[in-house]
Design a protein around this motif. Structure first.
Motif, PDB file in Angstrom:
ATOM      1  N   ASP A 246       0.845  -1.195   0.000  1.00  0.00           N
ATOM      2  CA  ASP A 246       0.000   0.000   0.000  1.00  0.00           C
ATOM      3  C   ASP A 246       0.883   1.249   0.000  1.00  0.00           C
ATOM      4  O   ASP A 246       2.113   1.164  -0.141  1.00  0.00           O
ATOM      5  CB  ASP A 246      -0.964  -0.012   1.195  1.00  0.00           C
ATOM      6  CG  ASP A 246      -0.235   0.038   2.542  1.00  0.00           C
ATOM      7  OD1 ASP A 246       1.001   0.282   2.561  1.00  0.00           O
ATOM      8  OD2 ASP A 246      -0.886  -0.177   3.581  1.00  0.00           O
ATOM      9  N   SER A 247       0.265   2.408   0.150  1.00  0.00           N
ATOM     10  CA  SER A 247       1.017   3.676   0.089  1.00  0.00           C
ATOM     11  C   SER A 247       2.019   3.821   1.224  1.00  0.00           C
ATOM     12  O   SER A 247       2.984   4.585   1.112  1.00  0.00           O
ATOM     13  CB  SER A 247       0.040   4.855   0.112  1.00  0.00           C
ATOM     14  OG  SER A 247      -0.757   4.813   1.292  1.00  0.00           O
ATOM     15  N   LYS A 248       1.808   3.071   2.322  1.00  0.00           N
ATOM     16  CA  LYS A 248       2.727   3.124   3.460  1.00  0.00           C
ATOM     17  C   LYS A 248       3.717   1.965   3.431  1.00  0.00           C
ATOM     18  O   LYS A 248       4.378   1.681   4.421  1.00  0.00           O
ATOM     19  CB  LYS A 248       1.943   3.112   4.771  1.00  0.00           C
ATOM     20  CG  LYS A 248       1.048   4.328   4.951  1.00  0.00           C
ATOM     21  CD  LYS A 248       0.306   4.265   6.278  1.00  0.00           C
ATOM     22  CE  LYS A 248      -0.598   5.489   6.473  1.00  0.00           C
ATOM     23  NZ  LYS A 248      -1.335   5.438   7.760  1.00  0.00           N
ATOM     24  N   GLN A 249       3.793   1.297   2.307  1.00  0.00           N
ATOM     25  CA  GLN A 249       4.689   0.160   2.121  1.00  0.00           C
ATOM     26  C   GLN A 249       4.394  -1.001   3.072  1.00  0.00           C
ATOM     27  O   GLN A 249       5.285  -1.779   3.428  1.00  0.00           O
ATOM     28  CB  GLN A 249       6.154   0.596   2.270  1.00  0.00           C
ATOM     29  CG  GLN A 249       6.650   1.493   1.148  1.00  0.00           C
ATOM     30  CD  GLN A 249       6.555   0.815  -0.217  1.00  0.00           C
ATOM     31  OE1 GLN A 249       7.172  -0.205  -0.453  1.00  0.00           O
ATOM     32  NE2 GLN A 249       5.776   1.411  -1.114  1.00  0.00           N
ATOM     33  N   GLN A 250       3.121  -1.109   3.432  1.00  0.00           N
ATOM     34  CA  GLN A 250       2.673  -2.270   4.184  1.00  0.00           C
ATOM     35  C   GLN A 250       2.272  -3.364   3.196  1.00  0.00           C
ATOM     36  O   GLN A 250       1.630  -3.089   2.185  1.00  0.00           O
ATOM     37  CB  GLN A 250       1.494  -1.918   5.081  1.00  0.00           C
ATOM     38  CG  GLN A 250       1.806  -0.878   6.157  1.00  0.00           C
ATOM     39  CD  GLN A 250       2.839  -1.394   7.147  1.00  0.00           C
ATOM     40  OE1 GLN A 250       2.789  -2.524   7.596  1.00  0.00           O
ATOM     41  NE2 GLN A 250       3.796  -0.527   7.477  1.00  0.00           N
ATOM     42  N   LEU A 251       2.652  -4.621   3.494  1.00  0.00           N
ATOM     43  CA  LEU A 251       2.344  -5.725   2.592  1.00  0.00           C
ATOM     44  C   LEU A 251       0.934  -6.234   2.856  1.00  0.00           C
ATOM     45  O   LEU A 251       0.633  -6.733   3.940  1.00  0.00           O
ATOM     46  CB  LEU A 251       3.360  -6.849   2.773  1.00  0.00           C
ATOM     47  CG  LEU A 251       3.251  -7.994   1.764  1.00  0.00           C
ATOM     48  CD1 LEU A 251       3.658  -7.497   0.383  1.00  0.00           C
ATOM     49  CD2 LEU A 251       4.114  -9.186   2.187  1.00  0.00           C
ATOM     50  N   LEU A 252       0.088  -6.106   1.848  1.00  0.00           N
ATOM     51  CA  LEU A 252      -1.289  -6.595   1.922  1.00  0.00           C
ATOM     52  C   LEU A 252      -1.388  -7.884   1.122  1.00  0.00           C
ATOM     53  O   LEU A 252      -0.847  -7.990   0.020  1.00  0.00           O
ATOM     54  CB  LEU A 252      -2.257  -5.555   1.368  1.00  0.00           C
ATOM     55  CG  LEU A 252      -2.175  -4.153   2.002  1.00  0.00           C
ATOM     56  CD1 LEU A 252      -3.206  -3.226   1.361  1.00  0.00           C
ATOM     57  CD2 LEU A 252      -2.389  -4.217   3.510  1.00  0.00           C
ATOM     58  N   THR A 253      -2.107  -8.864   1.677  1.00  0.00           N
ATOM     59  CA  THR A 253      -2.152 -10.194   1.077  1.00  0.00           C
ATOM     60  C   THR A 253      -3.587 -10.633   0.832  1.00  0.00           C
ATOM     61  O   THR A 253      -4.461 -10.460   1.698  1.00  0.00           O
ATOM     62  CB  THR A 253      -1.453 -11.218   1.987  1.00  0.00           C
ATOM     63  OG1 THR A 253      -0.087 -10.818   2.181  1.00  0.00           O
ATOM     64  CG2 THR A 253      -1.482 -12.610   1.376  1.00  0.00           C
ATOM     65  N   ASP A 254      -3.816 -11.204  -0.355  1.00  0.00           N
ATOM     66  CA  ASP A 254      -5.117 -11.789  -0.699  1.00  0.00           C
ATOM     67  C   ASP A 254      -4.914 -13.256  -1.041  1.00  0.00           C
ATOM     68  O   ASP A 254      -3.912 -13.636  -1.672  1.00  0.00           O
ATOM     69  CB  ASP A 254      -5.736 -11.074  -1.910  1.00  0.00           C
ATOM     70  CG  ASP A 254      -6.118  -9.635  -1.589  1.00  0.00           C
ATOM     71  OD1 ASP A 254      -6.476  -9.366  -0.430  1.00  0.00           O
ATOM     72  OD2 ASP A 254      -6.021  -8.787  -2.502  1.00  0.00           O
ATOM     73  N   THR A 255      -5.874 -14.085  -0.627  1.00  0.00           N
ATOM     74  CA  THR A 255      -5.837 -15.505  -0.950  1.00  0.00           C
ATOM     75  C   THR A 255      -6.546 -15.738  -2.279  1.00  0.00           C
ATOM     76  O   THR A 255      -7.745 -15.485  -2.406  1.00  0.00           O
ATOM     77  CB  THR A 255      -6.505 -16.342   0.151  1.00  0.00           C
ATOM     78  OG1 THR A 255      -5.819 -16.118   1.403  1.00  0.00           O
ATOM     79  CG2 THR A 255      -6.478 -17.822  -0.192  1.00  0.00           C
ATOM     80  N   LEU A 256      -5.799 -16.196  -3.268  1.00  0.00           N
ATOM     81  CA  LEU A 256      -6.393 -16.506  -4.563  1.00  0.00           C
ATOM     82  C   LEU A 256      -6.950 -17.916  -4.612  1.00  0.00           C
ATOM     83  O   LEU A 256      -7.937 -18.186  -5.311  1.00  0.00           O
ATOM     84  CB  LEU A 256      -5.350 -16.338  -5.680  1.00  0.00           C
ATOM     85  CG  LEU A 256      -4.694 -14.953  -5.820  1.00  0.00           C
ATOM     86  CD1 LEU A 256      -3.745 -14.936  -7.009  1.00  0.00           C
ATOM     87  CD2 LEU A 256      -5.739 -13.851  -5.941  1.00  0.00           C
ATOM     88  N   TYR A 257      -6.314 -18.818  -3.850  1.00  0.00           N
ATOM     89  CA  TYR A 257      -6.794 -20.199  -3.798  1.00  0.00           C
ATOM     90  C   TYR A 257      -6.178 -20.857  -2.568  1.00  0.00           C
ATOM     91  O   TYR A 257      -5.032 -20.569  -2.204  1.00  0.00           O
ATOM     92  CB  TYR A 257      -6.371 -20.960  -5.062  1.00  0.00           C
ATOM     93  CG  TYR A 257      -6.896 -22.368  -5.133  1.00  0.00           C
ATOM     94  CD1 TYR A 257      -8.178 -22.631  -5.618  1.00  0.00           C
ATOM     95  CD2 TYR A 257      -6.120 -23.445  -4.709  1.00  0.00           C
ATOM     96  CE1 TYR A 257      -8.665 -23.921  -5.690  1.00  0.00           C
ATOM     97  CE2 TYR A 257      -6.600 -24.740  -4.776  1.00  0.00           C
ATOM     98  CZ  TYR A 257      -7.873 -24.974  -5.270  1.00  0.00           C
ATOM     99  OH  TYR A 257      -8.356 -26.262  -5.326  1.00  0.00           O
TER     100      TYR A 257
END
Length: 517
Positions: A238-249
């Protein structure tokens, strides 16, 4: 009587005619003589005129002869004067030639003296330059030795918890190395930068062991990762260089071992050891079953086709639908998959390496080293080849075919990558090591340490950062770019070294300087 008269008349006529002819002849003679007299008179006059002209010409000739005599006398006088001048000029020329010779000799002596002086000057200049070079070399070696020593101080202070001092010393080591043309990748200097720049970031995102990481070239995500628990995750900053994670499978019955992103089509492939192939495109996930080639290990594009690689064989997929199309069994068990010159290179358990040109074209070569190969990498630029082994050894083959054994890992080498002269290797011992192949003595530099097996690592698109995944499901990012490290380290500097610290760590004879504004 009449006849007499006639005869008399005839005689008279004849006499008259004869007289007339005689008179005519006399007249003609007289006229001719008159013309001759006139011609002679004319000739006499011409002769008289010519005589007068001759007398005049004789007078003129006499005058001209007198003038010629005078001119000859003058000429003789001038010739005599010229001869005298010539004698004088010759004497002057001889004198001038002597003076010129004297001048040339003087000039030659001056040139010789100048050359001697120039030679002595050059000798003195060379001696001065050699002395300055020797001093610079000595200073350079001294400062480079100092930079390595300062780097070791920085590492020690970092381990002791003196972070502020460690930062200052690491930055000083970098500055002296850069200033004097040293190698930034000298172990003590580079490792000091790695530690103090705090370039390592970690995120625990997977439940299982992270098996592969791949980067997107476009789209909303930066990278994706897979695990042995059947997880396919996508990550973005994100804009604050935080790692955001989504589960695709996610499916724990799967065991993903390889991840491949086809950038032109945006298709994502994940290969499960259980014999399943996950295909994700445009947000939709499809599962294909691949049988007959043993436990699946990976998927690679080959000549416009996609080939799934199993421990016992290969399966070629049909384009677009991605159904298994053609299968080929192999003679021996495949143990490792890598790339060589853009083509898959397979290593089996019988010390063979198989070049996968197509499913029908697989030339086989003997592995040039003993033991089981578990990782491989090569460089097109340096022509270096590296073989990572199950026992932790790395064999490096240079462009001439000479082998060198690199020792630094304690267990199986899981992945190797080459960037220029830098060789990066990951191992089940939980470390990522850096090796400098252009050094006479090649020693490992540990740039990442974790508490779990490292199954994979890769670079980001710009090769500024290194990403790896371990047995505990943790993703680790670390800087490998020196400019990024030093930029971050400089921002972390809170103060300058005190004079006492400078004297102790840098030296009393080294001019004091500051590193912060």
């Amino acid at each position: 009587m009449r006849t007499r008269n006639i005869l008399f008349g005839i005689l008279v006529s004849t006499a008259i005619v004869g007289l007339s002819a005689a008179l005519y002849h006399l007249y003609h003679k007289y006229d001719e003589k008159s013309r001759q007299v006139e011609s002679l008179q004319t000739q006499v006059k011409d002769l008289e005129r010519q005589e007068k002209q001759s007398a005049v010409m004789q007078s003129v000739n006499a005058q001209m002869e007198e003038i010629a005599l005078q001119e000859r006398r003058i000429s003789d006088e001038q010739r005599e004067a010229a001869e005298r001048q010539t004698v004088v000029a010759e004497r002057m020329r001889q004198h001038a030639e002597q003076e010129r010779q004297n001048a040339l000799e003087a000039e030659h002596r001056a040139v010789q003296a100048s050359q001697t002086a120039e030679s002595q000057r050059r000798i003195a200049e060379d001696q001065r330059a050699a002395a300055e070079h020797s001093k610079r070399v000595a200073d350079t070696l001294s400062y480079l030795t100092l930079s390595r020593q300062i780097g070791n101080y920085a590492i020690t202070q970092y381990h002791d918890g003196n972070i502020v001092l460690a930062n200052l010393l690491a930055y000083a080591a970098y500055q002296y190395t850069k200033r004097y043309g040293g190698d930034i990748y000298t172990p003590s200097v580079y490792q000091a930068l790695v530690m103090t720049s705090q370039s390592k970031h970690q995120w625990t995102r997977h439940q299982g062991t992270v098996t592969d990481i791949a980067f997107f070239k476009k789209g909303p995500y930066n990278l994706a990762s897979t695990s042995t628990y059947g997880e396919l995750l996508a990550h973005r900053f994100d804009s604050k260089q935080q790692l955001l994670t989504d589960t695709l499978y996610a499916n724990k019955s799967f065991d993903f071992r390889d991840l491949f992103i086809d950038h032109p089509s945006g298709t994502l492939f994940a290969v499960s050891r259980t014999g399943h192939l996950l295909i994700r495109k445009d947000g939709r996930t499809t599962i294909r079953t691949v049988e007959g080639i043993g436990r699946l290990m990976g998927i690679e594009p080959v000549g416009g086709q996609f080939i799934v690689i199993g421990e016992e064989g290969l399966t070629q997929l049909t384009p677009h639908s991605w159904h298994p199309d053609k299968t080929r069994r192999l003679s021996h068990k495949i143990m490792a998959i890598s790339l060589f010159d853009g083509r898959p290179l397979l290593f089996d358990d019988h010390r063979q390496m198989l070049r996968l040109n197509s499913i029908d074209d697989i030339p086989v070569q003997r592995v040039p080293v003993s033991g089981q190969v578990t990782a491989f990498a090569s460089s097109k630029n340096t022509h270096v080849k590296t073989y990572g082994m199950a026992d932790g050894t790395i064999w490096m083959e240079d462009a001439q075919g000479k082998m060198q054994k690199l020792l630094g890992h304690r267990s199986r080498v899981s992945r190797i990558k080459i960037n220029g002269a830098r060789i990066y290797s990951a191992s089940y011992d939980g470390t990522v090591n850096l090796w400098m192949s252009n050094k006479e003595k090649i020693e490992p530099m540990s740039i990442i340490r974790t508490n779990g097996w490292l199954r994979c690592f890769t670079f980001d698109e710009k090769k500024h950062n290194l990403w790896c995944g371990d047995q505990k499901g943790t993703l680790t990012e670390a800087f490998i770019s020196v400019p990024l490290m030093t930029s971050k380290l400089q921002k972390q500097l809170k103060r300058n070294l005190t004079h006492d610290e400078w004297s102790y760590y840098i030296g009393r004879n080294i001019p004091y300087e500051t590193f912060t504004k």
